[in-house]
Design a protein around this motif. Structure first.
Motif, PDB file in Angstrom:
ATOM      1  N   HIS A  79      14.272  -1.634  69.296  1.00  5.07           N
ATOM      2  CA  HIS A  79      15.113  -0.490  69.654  1.00  5.07           C
ATOM      3  C   HIS A  79      16.491  -0.616  69.014  1.00  5.07           C
ATOM      4  CE1 HIS A  79      12.550  -0.092  73.562  1.00  5.07           C
ATOM      5  NE2 HIS A  79      11.909   0.335  72.496  1.00  5.07           N
ATOM      6  N   ARG A  80      17.047  -1.818  69.046  1.00  4.94           N
ATOM      7  CA  ARG A  80      18.375  -2.029  68.458  1.00  4.94           C
ATOM      8  C   ARG A  80      18.336  -1.817  66.951  1.00  4.94           C
ATOM      9  NH1 ARG A  80      19.336  -6.314  70.926  1.00  4.94           N
ATOM     10  NH2 ARG A  80      18.700  -7.851  69.359  1.00  4.94           N
TER      11      ARG A  80
ATOM     12  N   GLU B 202      18.382   1.894  66.407  1.00  5.49           N
ATOM     13  CA  GLU B 202      19.687   2.443  66.756  1.00  5.49           C
ATOM     14  C   GLU B 202      20.679   2.255  65.612  1.00  5.49           C
ATOM     15  OE1 GLU B 202      20.807   0.481  70.327  1.00  5.49           O
ATOM     16  OE2 GLU B 202      19.457   1.661  71.614  1.00  5.49           O
TER      17      GLU B 202
ATOM     18  N   HIS C 227      21.491  12.270  65.919  1.00  7.16           N
ATOM     19  CA  HIS C 227      20.513  11.190  66.054  1.00  7.16           C
ATOM     20  C   HIS C 227      19.091  11.741  66.162  1.00  7.16           C
ATOM     21  CE1 HIS C 227      24.286   9.209  67.112  1.00  7.16           C
ATOM     22  NE2 HIS C 227      23.706   8.070  66.801  1.00  7.16           N
TER      23      HIS C 227
ATOM     24  N   ARG D 280      15.923  10.955  63.643  1.00  7.46           N
ATOM     25  CA  ARG D 280      14.646  10.464  64.176  1.00  7.46           C
ATOM     26  C   ARG D 280      13.497  11.383  63.768  1.00  7.46           C
ATOM     27  NH1 ARG D 280      17.825   9.988  69.147  1.00  7.46           N
ATOM     28  NH2 ARG D 280      18.527   7.822  69.380  1.00  7.46           N
TER      29      ARG D 280
END
Length: 207
Positions: A134-135, A138, A164, A168
């Motif tokens: 996830h990081r 991000e 964002h 995505r």
């Protein structure tokens, strides 16, 4: 304790001081870990085997990374840091096409595609790997979000567009194709992903 051992023992698992021998050891271990993930998957990743293949002392690897999850976390951090910066073409569609092409080339690469498959699979069962993944995303989404913010300022997109979500939306169909299909990740796939995201953003889908 020797100078080498003292250098090895510094820091928490998965955290390293930059420069010199430390940087060389980290690069060798992370490169080997990436190769092992691509070849054999997360379940067969073993710190002792990585140390052997990287020609690094086993105790060094265990002290620095502690666990397989710690090693994968550092690998993803390094991948995020080493990824190419965003491209700014002056238009929303141009920027999104550049983003799509970067993602497409990465996933189409035999080693990188297999590596991402392994990490994504591991993230479904390992909490630390999921957090690291996830990081990673991000960081990469945040790198490209300014392209959308600039498009809003130019009047190409409605006010309130979520940058964002737009970024995505570019990657999503490419990852879907990687994970669920044997269809090629060719340039046409990247172009379609970028054009669909741009069209949806212009229509206000992401406000």
């Amino acid at each position: 304790m020797s100078a080498e051992e003292n250098d090895d023992a510094c820091g928490d698992p998965g955290t390293l001081r930059p420069g010199g021998r430390t940087a060389r050891v980290r690069a060798a271990v992370l490169r080997t870990a990436g190769d092992a993930l691509a070849e054999d998957g997360f379940a067969r990743l073993d710190l002792a085997d990585v140390a052997r293949r990287a020609d690094v002392g086993k105790s060094t690897v265990y002290r620095r990374w502690g666990t397989v999850a710690g090693l994968v976390a550092d690998l993803l951090t390094d991948m995020a840091e080493q990824s190419l910066p965003r491209t700014e073409t002056g238009s929303l569609l141009g920027d999104l096409r550049a983003n799509a092409e970067l993602v497409r080339r990465t996933l189409a690469d035999p080693r990188q595609g297999a590596l991402f498959k392994a990490v994504i699979a591991a993230a479904t069962t390992d909490a630390r790997t999921a957090e690291s993944l996830h990081r990673f995303y991000e960081i990469r989404v945040a790198e490209w979000a300014p392209c959308v913010e600039q498009a809003v300022r130019r009047g190409e997109l409605p006010e309130g567009t979520d940058p964002h979500e737009v970024i995505r939306a570019v990657s999503a169909p490419l990852y879907y194709r990687l994970l669920t299909s044997d269809a090629p990740l060719d340039e046409a796939a990247g172009t379609r992903a970028a054009e669909a995201a741009a069209a949806a953003a212009r229509a206000g889908v992401y406000t």
